[in-house]
Design an enzyme around this catalytic site. Structure first.
Site, PDB file in Angstrom:
ATOM      1  N   ASP A   1     -80.218  16.075 -41.800  1.00  0.00           N
ATOM      2  CA  ASP A   1     -79.638  15.774 -40.492  1.00  0.00           C
ATOM      3  C   ASP A   1     -80.356  16.552 -39.393  1.00  0.00           C
ATOM      4  O   ASP A   1     -80.677  16.012 -38.325  1.00  0.00           O
ATOM      5  CB  ASP A   1     -78.152  16.142 -40.475  1.00  0.00           C
ATOM      6  CG  ASP A   1     -77.280  15.110 -41.178  1.00  0.00           C
ATOM      7  OD1 ASP A   1     -77.793  14.028 -41.511  1.00  0.00           O
ATOM      8  OD2 ASP A   1     -76.086  15.392 -41.396  1.00  0.00           O
TER       9      ASP A   1
ATOM     10  N   HIS B   1     -85.541  13.946 -46.096  1.00  0.00           N
ATOM     11  CA  HIS B   1     -85.502  14.444 -47.476  1.00  0.00           C
ATOM     12  C   HIS B   1     -86.905  14.505 -48.061  1.00  0.00           C
ATOM     13  O   HIS B   1     -87.262  15.458 -48.759  1.00  0.00           O
ATOM     14  CB  HIS B   1     -84.621  13.528 -48.335  1.00  0.00           C
ATOM     15  CG  HIS B   1     -83.155  13.666 -48.078  1.00  0.00           C
ATOM     16  ND1 HIS B   1     -82.497  14.865 -48.182  1.00  0.00           N
ATOM     17  CD2 HIS B   1     -82.215  12.747 -47.729  1.00  0.00           C
ATOM     18  CE1 HIS B   1     -81.207  14.690 -47.915  1.00  0.00           C
ATOM     19  NE2 HIS B   1     -81.014  13.412 -47.623  1.00  0.00           N
TER      20      HIS B   1
ATOM     21  N   HIS C   1     -83.217  10.325 -41.299  1.00  0.00           N
ATOM     22  CA  HIS C   1     -82.534  11.270 -42.194  1.00  0.00           C
ATOM     23  C   HIS C   1     -83.095  11.159 -43.608  1.00  0.00           C
ATOM     24  O   HIS C   1     -83.400  12.170 -44.252  1.00  0.00           O
ATOM     25  CB  HIS C   1     -81.031  10.984 -42.186  1.00  0.00           C
ATOM     26  CG  HIS C   1     -80.271  11.655 -43.283  1.00  0.00           C
ATOM     27  ND1 HIS C   1     -79.686  12.899 -43.146  1.00  0.00           N
ATOM     28  CD2 HIS C   1     -80.016  11.269 -44.568  1.00  0.00           C
ATOM     29  CE1 HIS C   1     -79.096  13.232 -44.277  1.00  0.00           C
ATOM     30  NE2 HIS C   1     -79.288  12.264 -45.159  1.00  0.00           N
ATOM     31  N   GLU C   2     -83.239   9.916 -44.099  1.00  0.00           N
ATOM     32  CA  GLU C   2     -83.747   9.720 -45.461  1.00  0.00           C
ATOM     33  C   GLU C   2     -85.179  10.234 -45.603  1.00  0.00           C
ATOM     34  O   GLU C   2     -85.523  10.876 -46.599  1.00  0.00           O
ATOM     35  CB  GLU C   2     -83.681   8.234 -45.836  1.00  0.00           C
ATOM     36  CG  GLU C   2     -82.283   7.661 -45.916  1.00  0.00           C
ATOM     37  CD  GLU C   2     -81.423   8.376 -46.941  1.00  0.00           C
ATOM     38  OE1 GLU C   2     -81.956   8.831 -47.975  1.00  0.00           O
ATOM     39  OE2 GLU C   2     -80.208   8.504 -46.707  1.00  0.00           O
TER      40      GLU C   2
ATOM     41  N   GLU D   1     -78.483  17.762 -47.352  1.00  0.00           N
ATOM     42  CA  GLU D   1     -78.016  16.756 -46.392  1.00  0.00           C
ATOM     43  C   GLU D   1     -77.961  17.337 -44.985  1.00  0.00           C
ATOM     44  O   GLU D   1     -78.363  16.677 -44.017  1.00  0.00           O
ATOM     45  CB  GLU D   1     -76.643  16.222 -46.804  1.00  0.00           C
ATOM     46  CG  GLU D   1     -76.641  15.396 -48.087  1.00  0.00           C
ATOM     47  CD  GLU D   1     -77.557  14.200 -48.014  1.00  0.00           C
ATOM     48  OE1 GLU D   1     -77.608  13.552 -46.936  1.00  0.00           O
ATOM     49  OE2 GLU D   1     -78.240  13.909 -49.015  1.00  0.00           O
TER      50      GLU D   1
END
Length: 494
Positions: free
Chosen positions: A419, A340, A336-337, A415
């Site tokens: 995801d 970004h 997930h990070e 976010e």
């Protein structure tokens, strides 16, 4: 030797292209000059319009502050009603026990009550500072100290501003001690999150003050010098300086500052390291080092993040996250990070931050010479730059409230997209399980009032994220939806 007609035509064509290139550059420069002149003219007109004798700046700025406090208290009241609910959202019924939900709700209510008291305490301080004329009095006292104890060559505005800034910071820190102590050693302690000792807490405070002096002295001096020496266009140079400081901070923070407060250790060899390195290689993420941070030294909360320059990134995982999660769940969090990064969110946010900083400095140029503003706050003969910036920051509060709202809307959208990125990598189930575990471990808010969430939350609440992931509780006999529901949620504001 005679040149062929082809050579001549080629040369003439090159000259024409060169002339067109110069003409284009001249046109671009002219347009940029026109834009610059228009901006400067607008700012100067606005500055003259706002500099009105006897304008009630003091009452206006206090009104802004009180209005924001009332608005945020209203939102907190709406959220407090949500925190009084007795049952978890349906999405979480099979994953969150009633005992955990009750504890989360209790923790949320305790933080809400403390938040209201802390905000009220801060509001009283602000009003007292304004109506007791603390700023002009402190400026006068620090001027006396400067004249009495410093050589004559240090008698200028920059040195005076430095002394004022550090004195103001010390006063603010002392006034904040009661709420800081209560938050750490009463609130967080009661709910099992605090791991700090009083000694460590005091040590952190002293280190913070020392860093303020070491880093604040050159940065504030440069800030003031730029304003003094670059005339009406100082905001443009401040903007360039601010960008340079940000790049410097990104480089120096993990090397010189973070080790003062936390210990970073290399992630040991094993399945987790192999999984993270494989993920980084798969995404072509420029991973340089993998670290474990001793977050448990201060708190039981857990997290993971990355930092660094575009070509050299570091991933940091909290030891609490590793301790309480399965290997695949930690990798899912990092997917997930890294989403970004892969989706350009960090670059976009950096660009937005630069625009935000530019317009702040540009607007500051409107207020820097506003004598009616200075005089309303007790500065009749001196107009210090640092005081102007403090007062300008208060005047900017309503606009920054709008910016905060818009940034949180954008952040929540990012976010959802991160995801969705993790889902495409095949970590849907692992990410959902990890999010649920983090929710339980951190006793995070299970549900939220939509208006409160829009204003305060940079992340969607857990039921929204699980819904976007298509997650259905395995304990309730459900399963993940086959269709991709994440894409539908990415356009949502909450």
């Amino acid at each position: 030797m005679m040149k062929s007609s082809r050579d001549v035509n080629t040369r003439q064509g090159g000259l024409i292209c060169l002339e067109q290139h110069h003409l284009y550059n001249s046109l671009v420069s002219f347009i940029e000059l026109v834009h610059y002149c228009c901006i400067m003219d607008f700012l100067q007109r606005l500055a003259r319009f706002l500099d009105r004798p006897l304008f009630p700046w003091k009452n206006l700025l206090v009104g802004f502050s009180v209005g924001q406090f009332v608005f945020e208290s209203f939102l907190s009241l709406r959220q407090y009603r949500v925190l009084q609910q007795k049952k978890p959202p349906k999405t979480l019924e099979g994953e969150i026990s009633q005992e955990v939900f009750d504890k989360s709700q209790g923790y949320g209510r305790a933080k809400a009550k403390f938040g209201f008291i802390a905000s009220l305490y801060s509001q009283i301080q602000n009003i007292a500072f304004v109506y007791l004329d603390i700023l002009p009095k402190l400026w006068s006292v620090t001027g006396i100290l400067l004249a009495r104890y410093f050589p004559t060559r240090f008698s200028g505005e920059i040195t005076h501003s430095l002394i004022f800034f550090f004195a103001f910071n010390i006063i603010s820190t002392i006034l904040a001690l009661p709420t800081s102590y209560y938050s750490t050693f009463v609130l967080e302690e009661k709910w099992g999150f605090n791991k700090q000792t009083v000694k460590l807490w005091v040590s952190d405070l002293l280190k913070g003050q020392a860093l303020m002096v070491v880093l604040g002295t050159p940065l504030l001096s440069a800030f003031l010098a730029i304003v003094q020496k670059t005339g009406n266009s100082f905001f443009f140079y401040l903007w360039l300086f601010g960008m340079g400081v940000q790049v410097f901070a990104i480089t120096i923070y993990p090397i010189a500052i973070l080790p003062l407060f936390n210990k970073l250790s290399p992630l040991e060899k094993g399945p987790l390291k192999e999984g993270v390195e494989s993920l980084a290689k798969r995404l072509e993420f420029p991973l340089h080092e993998l670290h474990v941070i001793d977050g448990s030294k201060r708190s039981a909360h857990s997290n993971a993040y990355f930092y660094g320059l575009p070509w050299k990134k570091h991933i940091v995982i909290y030891d609490t996250l590793i301790e309480k999660s399965e290997t695949e769940e930690v990798v899912a969090v990092l997917s997930h990070e890294l989403g970004h990064w892969s989706l350009g969110h960090t670059t976009k946010l950096f660009g937005i931050a630069q625009f935000h900083m530019f317009y702040i400095f540009a607007l500051f140029s409107v207020f820097i010479n506003n004598r009616s503003l200075y005089q309303a706050f007790g500065f009749h003969n001196q107009y210090p730059i640092i005081i102007g910036f403090i007062l300008f920051s208060d005047a900017l509060a309503p606009l920054d409230t709008v910016v905060k709202l818009l940034m949180n809307i954008l952040s929540r959208k990012f976010e959802f997209q991160a995801d969705a990125f993790a889902v495409k990598l095949g970590y849907s189930a692992e990410l959902a399980k990890s999010l649920i575990k983090l929710q339980v471990q951190n006793l995070s808010t299970m549900d939220a009032d939509p208006i409160y969430a829009s204003y305060h939350f940079s992340h969607p609440i857990l039921p929204e994220r699980l819904g976007a992931l298509g997650w259905y509780s395995e304990k309730a006999g459900g399963k993940k939806k086959e269709e991709d529901t994440v894409g539908k949620a990415t356009g949502r504001e909450l």
